[in-house]
Design an enzyme around this catalytic site. Structure first.
Site, PDB file in Angstrom:
ATOM      1  N   TYR A 100      38.049  35.550  43.589  1.00 50.72           N
ATOM      2  CA  TYR A 100      38.830  34.358  43.354  1.00 50.72           C
ATOM      3  C   TYR A 100      39.811  34.498  42.300  1.00 50.72           C
ATOM      4  CZ  TYR A 100      39.229  29.816  41.018  1.00 50.72           C
ATOM      5  OH  TYR A 100      39.844  28.805  40.546  1.00 50.72           O
TER       6      TYR A 100
ATOM      7  N   ASP B 176      36.771  29.260  52.362  1.00 49.86           N
ATOM      8  CA  ASP B 176      36.911  29.047  50.914  1.00 49.86           C
ATOM      9  C   ASP B 176      36.228  30.292  50.356  1.00 49.86           C
ATOM     10  OD1 ASP B 176      37.949  28.122  48.432  1.00 49.86           O
ATOM     11  OD2 ASP B 176      36.848  26.234  48.843  1.00 49.86           O
ATOM     12  N   ASP B 177      36.348  30.398  48.946  1.00 46.88           N
ATOM     13  CA  ASP B 177      35.907  31.490  48.183  1.00 46.88           C
ATOM     14  C   ASP B 177      34.492  31.214  47.617  1.00 46.88           C
ATOM     15  OD1 ASP B 177      36.612  29.919  45.544  1.00 46.88           O
ATOM     16  OD2 ASP B 177      38.471  30.423  46.582  1.00 46.88           O
TER      17      ASP B 177
ATOM     18  N   ASN C 294      40.279  38.011  26.377  1.00 48.56           N
ATOM     19  CA  ASN C 294      39.588  37.505  27.658  1.00 48.56           C
ATOM     20  C   ASN C 294      38.352  37.842  27.762  1.00 48.56           C
ATOM     21  OD1 ASN C 294      40.314  38.376  31.142  1.00 48.56           O
ATOM     22  ND2 ASN C 294      39.560  36.523  30.335  1.00 48.56           N
ATOM     23  N   GLY C 295      37.553  37.018  28.075  1.00 47.19           N
ATOM     24  CA  GLY C 295      36.149  37.244  28.389  1.00 47.19           C
ATOM     25  C   GLY C 295      35.413  36.178  27.444  1.00 47.19           C
TER      26      GLY C 295
ATOM     27  N   CYS D 105      40.860  33.368  30.512  1.00 41.78           N
ATOM     28  CA  CYS D 105      42.164  33.653  30.150  1.00 41.78           C
ATOM     29  C   CYS D 105      42.936  34.877  30.564  1.00 41.78           C
ATOM     30  CB  CYS D 105      41.884  34.208  28.647  1.00 41.78           C
ATOM     31  SG  CYS D 105      41.098  33.199  27.459  1.00 41.78           S
TER      32      CYS D 105
ATOM     33  N   GLY E 189      44.565  30.775  33.341  1.00 40.60           N
ATOM     34  CA  GLY E 189      44.267  29.753  32.445  1.00 40.60           C
ATOM     35  C   GLY E 189      45.613  28.894  32.258  1.00 40.60           C
TER      36      GLY E 189
ATOM     37  N   CYS F 245      29.387  43.451  38.525  1.00 43.90           N
ATOM     38  CA  CYS F 245      28.702  42.545  37.981  1.00 43.90           C
ATOM     39  C   CYS F 245      28.352  41.285  39.235  1.00 43.90           C
ATOM     40  CB  CYS F 245      29.046  41.897  36.689  1.00 43.90           C
ATOM     41  SG  CYS F 245      28.135  40.442  36.278  1.00 43.90           S
TER      42      CYS F 245
ATOM     43  N   CYS G 181      25.871  36.219  38.698  1.00 45.27           N
ATOM     44  CA  CYS G 181      25.853  34.607  39.034  1.00 45.27           C
ATOM     45  C   CYS G 181      25.523  34.482  40.376  1.00 45.27           C
ATOM     46  CB  CYS G 181      27.293  34.010  39.115  1.00 45.27           C
ATOM     47  SG  CYS G 181      28.549  34.929  39.681  1.00 45.27           S
TER      48      CYS G 181
ATOM     49  N   CYS H 249      33.583  42.456  36.884  1.00 48.25           N
ATOM     50  CA  CYS H 249      33.203  41.213  37.622  1.00 48.25           C
ATOM     51  C   CYS H 249      33.866  41.160  39.120  1.00 48.25           C
ATOM     52  CB  CYS H 249      33.969  39.908  36.807  1.00 48.25           C
ATOM     53  SG  CYS H 249      34.100  38.580  37.617  1.00 48.25           S
TER      54      CYS H 249
ATOM     55  N   CYS I  44      27.370  31.996  34.619  1.00 45.34           N
ATOM     56  CA  CYS I  44      27.975  33.189  34.115  1.00 45.34           C
ATOM     57  C   CYS I  44      28.048  33.186  32.635  1.00 45.34           C
ATOM     58  CB  CYS I  44      29.244  33.330  34.574  1.00 45.34           C
ATOM     59  SG  CYS I  44      30.366  34.668  34.153  1.00 45.34           S
TER      60      CYS I  44
HETATM   61 FE1  SF4 Z   1      31.826  37.529  37.332  1.00 50.66          FE
HETATM   62 FE2  SF4 Z   1      29.441  36.498  38.467  1.00 50.66          FE
HETATM   63 FE3  SF4 Z   1      29.448  38.407  36.345  1.00 50.66          FE
HETATM   64 FE4  SF4 Z   1      30.313  36.281  35.495  1.00 50.66          FE
HETATM   65  S1  SF4 Z   1      28.365  36.336  36.323  1.00 50.66           S
HETATM   66  S2  SF4 Z   1      31.118  38.336  35.255  1.00 50.66           S
HETATM   67  S3  SF4 Z   1      31.620  35.416  37.466  1.00 50.66           S
HETATM   68  S4  SF4 Z   1      30.171  38.275  38.667  1.00 50.66           S
END
Ligand code: SF4
Length: 473
Positions: A254, A357-358, A110-111, A7, A35, A443, A446, A248, A394
């Site tokens: 991206y 690409d990302d 958002n989140g 979002c 979004g 973070c 993922c 993040c 994620c």
């Molecule tokens: Fe971002 Fe990956 Fe952490 Fe999700 S898990 S918040 S996509 S870095």
């Protein structure tokens, strides 16, 4: 690329009565990349809330007449949504409006909460009836419950932040106040700015501040609550520095727009650095470097600069696709690539191409892009990815929700190269992620399984729908 950010949120408080819905409209327009499934605006004219929300792009849902009907106001909040939690239905459109014992509020979020399931179950057991399947409604319940025993909405929000765990950047509007808050980890971005006429504007990304003529003031700190009223601004930092900051990293790779800055780091700059690193770690002897629009372009430029290989436009994106073609689901994904992207024959015919690409999620989109380039005569394709391989889901607001779907969980890099049909494949090394954003903590769960919160026990994004449909059976 087929990951979707959850979002974008936006809020305005003006010193005077004005056509505030139009300001939010332009703000949401600039946040549309976050979004595309639904959007909404709630206008507040002296405590009277008027709203319009629907499925579709901002340009489809709002027009002159709708904006006129929303009327004038001094406060307003808005939201664009891609539903990672709670499916794509009209009920889940935001902002959520709530009438509670001490007044009314509108909330946009958002989140994703890591403890949404647990909180919702407890609320349901204590008699709460939910009207949506989105965890934003859970936040609304928690906040309004806390409001009963608090002296103000900010006090209630502060108490709620002790209960909520996970990713939330939110804007909340009461009859007199615009309030924003960012979770203590700072997963999702949030910032605010000021216009020349003294209005304050809160936005998920700084690009939307410029879109409405507001000057960027600063990012909201992780754990901070900011209250905007007619009298001025109040910052509450009770929850700041209680958690290790974990913004993040994928926002930089991206999600965010390249003209945004997040926590004082330029998104464009981070992507350029990713491209430069790729050129160093995975060089290629090629004739041209091209990027997959939009988020691969900046990294492609970085690769070109570092390698000395000329940058070119090899893929063009059709920017005018409506919601019809942006529905989630594996079956529609293959056709979407051809509708969204075209290869530029003049750039790639007979050439060895570095394609940047990302990310690669399932591999089907990359496969299709490679095929497009080969159809117009690309001789060799060396694919470079400005992120490490996705290996874990994620839980904080994206739809990477199943390890079975992630191609890197099932195959080696060489196997993936073969599957998508490229001559070589190179990812950004995991230990170079930090280089993109300087000294900030982030973070990267993922990619490396290092989750900042407890992992939710039920990871299905449609878990509430599933529960509901099971109950109905
Ligand atoms: Fe971002 Fe990956 Fe952490 Fe999700 S898990 S918040 S996509 S870095």
């Amino acid at each position: 690329m087929s990951i979707h950010e959850e979002c974008g949120v936006f809020g305005v408080i003006s010193p005077d009565l004005c056509d505030i819905a139009s300001i939010v409209y332009y703000g949401l327009y600039a946040l549309q990349h976050r979004g595309q499934e639904s959007c909404g605006v709630v206008v507040n004219n002296d405590g009277v809330f008027t709203s319009h929300k629907d499925l579709g792009l901002v340009s489809e849902v709002f027009n002159k007449d709708v904006l006129a009907k929303l009327g004038q106001g001094r406060l307003a909040v808005g939201h664009v949504r891609y539903g990672t939690m709670g499916g794509n239905s009209r009920n889940n459109c935001q902002p959520i409006e709530v009438n509670h014992q001490k007044g009314c509020m509108a909330l946009a979020h958002n989140g994703n909460l890591a403890n949404a399931g647990e909180l919702r179950s407890n609320l349901e057991l204590s008699g709460a009836i939910f009207h949506t399947t989105s965890d934003t409604e859970t936040i609304a319940y928690v906040v309004t419950k806390e409001r009963l025993r608090s002296n103000s909405m900010e006090e209630a929000l502060s108490a709620s932040m002790k209960i909520l765990d996970g990713a939330y950047s939110l804007v909340l509007m009461t009859s007199q106040k615009l309030i924003c808050a960012r979770d203590p980890y700072g997963f999702r971005p949030l910032c605010y700015g000021r216009t020349a006429d003294g209005s304050y504007v809160v936005s998920s990304e700084s690009c939307a501040l410029s879109a409405v003529g507001a000057e960027f003031v600063r990012d909201v700190e992780p754990g901070e609550i900011i209250v905007f009223t007619r009298e001025g601004i109040k910052s509450i930092k009770e929850h700041c520095h209680h958690k290790r900051k974990r913004m993040c990293i994928f926002e930089f790779i991206y999600f965010a727009r390249p003209d945004s800055t997040i926590d004082c780091v330029s998104v464009h700059g981070a992507r350029l650095r990713a491209g430069e690193l790729l050129a160093n770690y995975h060089p290629a002897k090629s004739d041209i470097v091209i990027g997959v629009p939009d988020s691969g372009l900046d990294a492609a430029l970085g690769f070109s600069r570092a390698s000395g290989i000329p940058y070119g436009i090899g893929l063009v994106k059709n920017k005018y696709i409506g919601r019809t073609f942006i529905s989630p689901g594996q079956d529609t994904r293959l056709d979407q690539v051809r509708i969204k992207l075209s290869a530029v024959e003049e750039s790639v015919k007979g050439k060895s191409v570095v394609l940047v690409d990302d990310s690669i999620v399932r591999g089907t989109t990359s496969q299709r892009i490679v095929r497009l380039l080969k159809e117009v005569g690309a001789k060799e394709i060396h694919m470079r990815i400005s992120a490490p391989p996705f290996l874990h889901p994620c839980y904080y607001g994206t739809d990477i929700d199943s390890e079975e779907d992630l191609i890197a969980c099932q195959h080696s890099v060489e196997e993936i190269a073969k599957i998508i049909g490229v001559d070589s494949l190179g990812y950004l090394p995991l230990d170079e992620l930090g280089t993109l954003i300087g000294s900030h903590e982030y973070c990267s769960a993922c990619f490396d399984n290092d989750y900042p919160t407890l992992i939710p026990s039920d990871i299905c994004k449609y878990k509430f729908e599933n529960k509901l449909s099971q109950k109905q059976k």
